[in-house]
Write a protein that holds these residues in place. Structure first.
Motif, mmCIF file in Angstrom:
data_model
loop_
_atom_site.group_PDB
_atom_site.id
_atom_site.type_symbol
_atom_site.label_atom_id
_atom_site.label_comp_id
_atom_site.label_asym_id
_atom_site.label_seq_id
_atom_site.Cartn_x
_atom_site.Cartn_y
_atom_site.Cartn_z
ATOM 1 N N LEU A 69 29.743 31.433 38.130
ATOM 2 C CA LEU A 69 29.929 32.792 38.654
ATOM 3 C C LEU A 69 31.306 32.910 39.305
ATOM 4 O O LEU A 69 32.005 33.915 39.122
ATOM 5 N N ALA A 70 31.729 31.884 40.062
ATOM 6 C CA ALA A 70 33.046 31.913 40.711
ATOM 7 C C ALA A 70 34.147 32.025 39.660
ATOM 8 O O ALA A 70 35.086 32.822 39.817
ATOM 9 N N LEU A 71 34.050 31.258 38.594
ATOM 10 C CA LEU A 71 35.072 31.306 37.548
ATOM 11 C C LEU A 71 35.067 32.644 36.818
ATOM 12 O O LEU A 71 36.130 33.200 36.521
ATOM 13 N N GLU A 72 33.888 33.189 36.537
ATOM 14 C CA GLU A 72 33.814 34.513 35.891
ATOM 15 C C GLU A 72 34.406 35.574 36.797
ATOM 16 O O GLU A 72 35.122 36.473 36.339
ATOM 17 N N SER A 73 34.099 35.492 38.087
ATOM 18 C CA SER A 73 34.620 36.459 39.045
ATOM 19 C C SER A 73 36.144 36.365 39.134
ATOM 20 O O SER A 73 36.839 37.386 39.144
ATOM 21 N N LYS A 74 36.667 35.149 39.182
ATOM 22 C CA LYS A 74 38.122 34.956 39.214
ATOM 23 C C LYS A 74 38.746 35.542 37.957
ATOM 24 O O LYS A 74 39.801 36.171 37.994
ATOM 25 N N GLY A 75 38.074 35.386 36.817
ATOM 26 C CA GLY A 75 38.558 35.918 35.552
ATOM 27 C C GLY A 75 38.604 37.435 35.494
ATOM 28 O O GLY A 75 39.306 38.008 34.653
ATOM 29 N N TYR A 76 37.887 38.097 36.381
ATOM 30 C CA TYR A 76 37.898 39.563 36.448
ATOM 31 C C TYR A 76 39.324 40.091 36.606
ATOM 32 O O TYR A 76 39.644 41.181 36.147
ATOM 33 N N TRP A 77 40.174 39.293 37.243
ATOM 34 C CA TRP A 77 41.542 39.726 37.540
ATOM 35 C C TRP A 77 42.510 39.411 36.396
ATOM 36 O O TRP A 77 43.718 39.391 36.590
ATOM 37 N N ASP A 78 42.000 39.174 35.217
ATOM 38 C CA ASP A 78 42.817 38.948 34.011
ATOM 39 C C ASP A 78 43.699 37.704 34.091
ATOM 40 O O ASP A 78 44.767 37.658 33.489
ATOM 41 N N CYS A 103 41.879 26.182 38.128
ATOM 42 C CA CYS A 103 41.097 26.520 39.320
ATOM 43 C C CYS A 103 39.715 25.872 39.339
ATOM 44 O O CYS A 103 39.038 25.884 40.366
ATOM 45 N N ARG A 104 39.274 25.340 38.206
ATOM 46 C CA ARG A 104 37.893 24.857 38.085
ATOM 47 C C ARG A 104 37.505 23.872 39.184
ATOM 48 O O ARG A 104 36.449 24.037 39.813
#
Length: 152
Positions: free
Chosen positions: A17-26, A35-36
């Motif tokens: 979820l943290a990685l998907e959320s970070k990915g929200y910012w393109d 970042c993993r």
């Protein structure tokens, strides 16, 4: 939506979820891969870092961690599932975590904010007090923010 303590077996789910959320910012795949490690939770982290999740219909929509030992602490992680951003979940999690920090005797929390999240933290009452090096990307700096926990 309910807020509850995270469970140790959810560590992998929270990492994703943290990685998907970070990915929200393109951010690109190379950035997210870098970042993993920093965004990875292991089961032992969940309780130690006082992790709280926002859950709706059995689905985790976001989470926070409250790190440190009173009186100084940190909002270590705060991530919302991309499809749930804009629904007020971040505000509820932030306010819940701040209230928990007050109860535990914290006087202030620092936040190493993603630059894209700085406006959110400002809206919550945090102020920028400087910069801090990224734990993932050499040479990158993040806004260092402070949230003073006044008694309510």
């Amino acid at each position: 939506m309910d807020l509850r303590p995270a469970r140790a077996h959810e560590a992998g789910l929270l990492t994703e979820l943290a990685l998907e959320s970070k990915g929200y910012w393109d951010y690109d795949e190379a950035f997210l891969a870098a970042c993993r490690d920093e965004l990875t939770l292991i089961p032992a982290d969940v309780e130690r870092r006082r992790t709280t999740v926002a859950e709706e219909d059995g689905r985790v929509l976001g989470f926070t961690t409250l790190d440190g030992i009173p009186p100084e602490g940190a909002l270590g992680m705060m991530f919302i599932a991309p499809g749930a951003i804009g629904r007020g979940i971040g505000r509820r999690l932030f306010e819940h975590t701040a209230a928990k920090a007050r109860r535990l005797g914290f006087a202030r929390l620092t936040i190493d904010a993603d630059p894209n999240a700085e406006p959110f933290y400002r809206a919550m009452g945090a102020v920028r007090i400087g910069e801090t090096p990224s734990g993932s990307i050499p040479g990158r700096v993040l806004p260092l923010m402070e949230y003073v926990l006044t008694p309510r």
